[in-house]
Design a protein around this motif. Structure first.
Motif, PDB file in Angstrom:
ATOM      1  N   ASP A 142      43.917  43.443  50.051  1.00 23.28           N
ATOM      2  CA  ASP A 142      42.581  43.182  49.507  1.00 23.28           C
ATOM      3  C   ASP A 142      42.716  41.826  48.976  1.00 23.28           C
ATOM      4  O   ASP A 142      43.044  41.394  48.160  1.00 23.28           O
ATOM      5  CB  ASP A 142      42.560  44.112  48.091  1.00 23.28           C
ATOM      6  CG  ASP A 142      41.261  44.067  47.303  1.00 23.28           C
ATOM      7  OD1 ASP A 142      40.268  43.146  47.965  1.00 23.28           O
ATOM      8  OD2 ASP A 142      41.188  44.489  46.066  1.00 23.28           O
ATOM      9  N   PRO A 143      41.988  41.055  49.859  1.00 20.80           N
ATOM     10  CA  PRO A 143      42.073  39.548  49.951  1.00 20.80           C
ATOM     11  C   PRO A 143      41.215  38.972  48.704  1.00 20.80           C
ATOM     12  O   PRO A 143      41.082  37.479  48.584  1.00 20.80           O
ATOM     13  CB  PRO A 143      41.710  39.124  51.092  1.00 20.80           C
ATOM     14  CG  PRO A 143      40.889  39.955  51.853  1.00 20.80           C
ATOM     15  CD  PRO A 143      41.350  41.443  51.153  1.00 20.80           C
ATOM     16  N   ARG A 144      40.373  39.643  48.200  1.00 20.35           N
ATOM     17  CA  ARG A 144      39.092  39.064  47.437  1.00 20.35           C
ATOM     18  C   ARG A 144      39.608  38.272  46.255  1.00 20.35           C
ATOM     19  O   ARG A 144      38.931  37.000  46.074  1.00 20.35           O
ATOM     20  CB  ARG A 144      38.103  39.932  47.053  1.00 20.35           C
ATOM     21  CG  ARG A 144      37.444  41.044  48.081  1.00 20.35           C
ATOM     22  CD  ARG A 144      36.887  42.142  47.728  1.00 20.35           C
ATOM     23  NE  ARG A 144      37.762  43.280  47.111  1.00 20.35           N
ATOM     24  CZ  ARG A 144      37.325  44.299  46.688  1.00 20.35           C
ATOM     25  NH1 ARG A 144      35.977  44.730  46.549  1.00 20.35           N
ATOM     26  NH2 ARG A 144      38.057  45.082  46.314  1.00 20.35           N
ATOM     27  N   GLU A 145      40.588  38.735  45.393  1.00 11.60           N
ATOM     28  CA  GLU A 145      40.802  38.057  44.228  1.00 11.60           C
ATOM     29  C   GLU A 145      41.602  36.590  44.537  1.00 11.60           C
ATOM     30  O   GLU A 145      41.088  35.584  44.151  1.00 11.60           O
ATOM     31  CB  GLU A 145      41.700  38.597  43.286  1.00 11.60           C
ATOM     32  CG  GLU A 145      41.801  38.118  42.029  1.00 11.60           C
ATOM     33  CD  GLU A 145      42.468  38.974  40.801  1.00 11.60           C
ATOM     34  OE1 GLU A 145      42.723  38.319  39.659  1.00 11.60           O
ATOM     35  OE2 GLU A 145      43.073  39.953  41.095  1.00 11.60           O
ATOM     36  N   SER A 147      41.434  35.027  47.365  1.00 10.51           N
ATOM     37  CA  SER A 147      40.142  34.068  47.915  1.00 10.51           C
ATOM     38  C   SER A 147      39.383  33.420  46.947  1.00 10.51           C
ATOM     39  O   SER A 147      39.000  32.206  46.845  1.00 10.51           O
ATOM     40  CB  SER A 147      39.210  34.918  48.828  1.00 10.51           C
ATOM     41  OG  SER A 147      40.125  35.508  50.004  1.00 10.51           O
ATOM     42  N   ALA A 148      38.995  34.285  45.927  1.00 14.37           N
ATOM     43  CA  ALA A 148      38.100  33.856  44.683  1.00 14.37           C
ATOM     44  C   ALA A 148      38.783  32.537  44.086  1.00 14.37           C
ATOM     45  O   ALA A 148      38.090  31.474  43.674  1.00 14.37           O
ATOM     46  CB  ALA A 148      37.600  34.750  43.881  1.00 14.37           C
ATOM     47  N   ARG A 149      40.117  32.962  43.587  1.00 18.53           N
ATOM     48  CA  ARG A 149      40.908  31.846  42.821  1.00 18.53           C
ATOM     49  C   ARG A 149      40.903  30.740  43.865  1.00 18.53           C
ATOM     50  O   ARG A 149      41.077  29.378  43.044  1.00 18.53           O
ATOM     51  CB  ARG A 149      42.125  32.459  42.225  1.00 18.53           C
ATOM     52  CG  ARG A 149      41.795  33.504  41.291  1.00 18.53           C
ATOM     53  CD  ARG A 149      43.090  34.262  41.062  1.00 18.53           C
ATOM     54  NE  ARG A 149      42.776  35.184  39.692  1.00 18.53           N
ATOM     55  CZ  ARG A 149      42.807  34.923  38.502  1.00 18.53           C
ATOM     56  NH1 ARG A 149      43.114  33.652  37.873  1.00 18.53           N
ATOM     57  NH2 ARG A 149      42.603  36.114  37.602  1.00 18.53           N
ATOM     58  N   TRP A 157      43.853  29.032  52.034  1.00 17.40           N
ATOM     59  CA  TRP A 157      44.945  30.046  52.491  1.00 17.40           C
ATOM     60  C   TRP A 157      45.380  29.994  53.636  1.00 17.40           C
ATOM     61  O   TRP A 157      44.753  29.936  54.754  1.00 17.40           O
ATOM     62  CB  TRP A 157      44.098  31.475  52.235  1.00 17.40           C
ATOM     63  CG  TRP A 157      44.971  32.636  52.241  1.00 17.40           C
ATOM     64  CD1 TRP A 157      46.130  32.645  52.979  1.00 17.40           C
ATOM     65  CD2 TRP A 157      44.654  33.897  51.868  1.00 17.40           C
ATOM     66  NE1 TRP A 157      46.481  34.065  53.024  1.00 17.40           N
ATOM     67  CE2 TRP A 157      45.968  34.823  52.084  1.00 17.40           C
ATOM     68  CE3 TRP A 157      43.685  34.512  51.254  1.00 17.40           C
ATOM     69  CZ2 TRP A 157      45.846  36.235  52.057  1.00 17.40           C
ATOM     70  CZ3 TRP A 157      43.779  35.859  51.025  1.00 17.40           C
ATOM     71  CH2 TRP A 157      44.608  36.743  51.345  1.00 17.40           C
ATOM     72  N   ARG A 188      45.559  37.662  59.378  1.00 17.90           N
ATOM     73  CA  ARG A 188      44.408  36.849  58.514  1.00 17.90           C
ATOM     74  C   ARG A 188      43.573  35.981  59.469  1.00 17.90           C
ATOM     75  O   ARG A 188      44.450  34.917  59.939  1.00 17.90           O
ATOM     76  CB  ARG A 188      44.567  36.519  57.173  1.00 17.90           C
ATOM     77  CG  ARG A 188      43.588  35.769  56.351  1.00 17.90           C
ATOM     78  CD  ARG A 188      43.711  35.219  55.080  1.00 17.90           C
ATOM     79  NE  ARG A 188      42.702  34.748  54.459  1.00 17.90           N
ATOM     80  CZ  ARG A 188      41.602  35.270  54.101  1.00 17.90           C
ATOM     81  NH1 ARG A 188      41.619  36.260  53.903  1.00 17.90           N
ATOM     82  NH2 ARG A 188      40.694  34.270  53.442  1.00 17.90           N
ATOM     83  N   LEU A 192      38.791  29.388  54.331  1.00 20.28           N
ATOM     84  CA  LEU A 192      38.006  29.303  53.002  1.00 20.28           C
ATOM     85  C   LEU A 192      37.232  28.057  52.748  1.00 20.28           C
ATOM     86  O   LEU A 192      36.352  27.850  51.890  1.00 20.28           O
ATOM     87  CB  LEU A 192      39.068  29.647  51.897  1.00 20.28           C
ATOM     88  CG  LEU A 192      39.641  31.228  51.827  1.00 20.28           C
ATOM     89  CD1 LEU A 192      40.752  31.158  50.650  1.00 20.28           C
ATOM     90  CD2 LEU A 192      38.420  32.137  51.539  1.00 20.28           C
TER      91      LEU A 192
END
Length: 278
Positions: A142-145, A147-149, A157, A188, A192
């Protein structure tokens, strides 16, 4: 439009007389590749004169991706930015040659630690770009958090693609050693920022290394068309052919993006002098 390619080091015994000379090894290496991973800075901050020599031996277009010292990332676990003050002072002579500062985090760093990473990134000097490599597979599921930070700090990344390496059992001593030491990371392929960085691990057989990176060729070509400046680092267990493989990858991408300028032709090495008794 630039695609930087490089290796995990600029000097290796097996490269002597083939890719690098007996002196000014970084200068020789920079004729083959236009980027390098700066792994040594993880273990110790170099002397200022050493870094000045790195700048003297490379053109302004050469790029370093320097790893932040382990004192900050592993010992103090991102709790102290001030410990990096000497590191920042020492790398100043490289100027724009510092493509990114690479924050490699241990496998024990998990999603629950992301607030610590965010605070650390906010405290770093903003005149550098940063790239983060994580080793906990949970980030990939779950890369969302993460990636957002990272996006908040314009940080990239960095994936370490070991999928081709672990596809079949090892066939050499070097591969067997890497089999035990290298991380088995999920794949991956998303970028980003405008400076994506890929670390790719192939095999000791060059043909298998080339086969394993085929998925990356159109991806990197697409990034170039989008106006990004990718960097692709080639690793193999023995790294014997790594500089030549870097150039091969660059050529394969250029076949899809003809407007990409070729790498400079490496200069011939000066022949070694005759052996003497003195």
């Amino acid at each position: 439009m630039r695609l930087h390619v490089g290796c995990a080091m600029w000097s290796l015994k097996s490269w002597q007389g083939r890719f690098i000379g007996s002196s000014d090894r970084l200068r020789s290496y920079s004729g083959w590749c236009d980027a390098v991973e700066g792994n040594t800075t993880f273990y110790a901050t170099p002397a200022l004169d050493t870094v000045r020599s790195w700048a003297d031996q490379t053109s302004p277009d050469f790029r370093f991706v320097l790893k932040l010292p382990r004192e900050a990332t592993h010992v103090r676990q991102l709790s102290d930015v001030e410990v990096l003050s000497e590191f920042y002072r020492v790398i100043e002579p490289l100027g724009d040659r510092v493509h990114a500062l690479w924050i490699q985090l241990p496998g024990s760093f998990g999603p629950g630690d992301l607030p610590i990473l965010s605070r650390f990134l906010r405290g770093l000097p903003t005149d550098f770009r940063y790239a983060v490599e994580v080793r906990d597979p949970a980030f990939f599921h779950d890369p969302r958090e993460l990636s957002a930070r990272l996006a908040e700090s314009r940080a990239e990344w960095v994936p370490f693609d070991t999928t081709a390496f672990f596809r079949t059992p090892p066939t050499s001593d070097g591969e067997r050693e890497a089999w035990l030491k290298k991380p088995r990371m999920p794949l991956r392929t998303a970028a980003l920022t405008d400076r994506p960085i890929i670390r790719y691990l192939g095999r000791d057989d060059p043909a298998r290394t080339i086969e394993g990176w085929q998925r990356w060729v159109p991806i990197v070509a697409g990034w170039l068309r989008e106006g990004r400046t990718p960097t692709f680092f080639v690793h193999t267990p023995d790294n014997a052919d790594a500089p030549e493989l870097c150039r091969r990858f660059h050529d394969e991408v250029r076949a899809l993006v003809p407007e990409l300028e070729p790498l400079p032709v490496p200069q011939a090495l000066e022949p070694e002098g005759p052996a003497t008794l003195w």
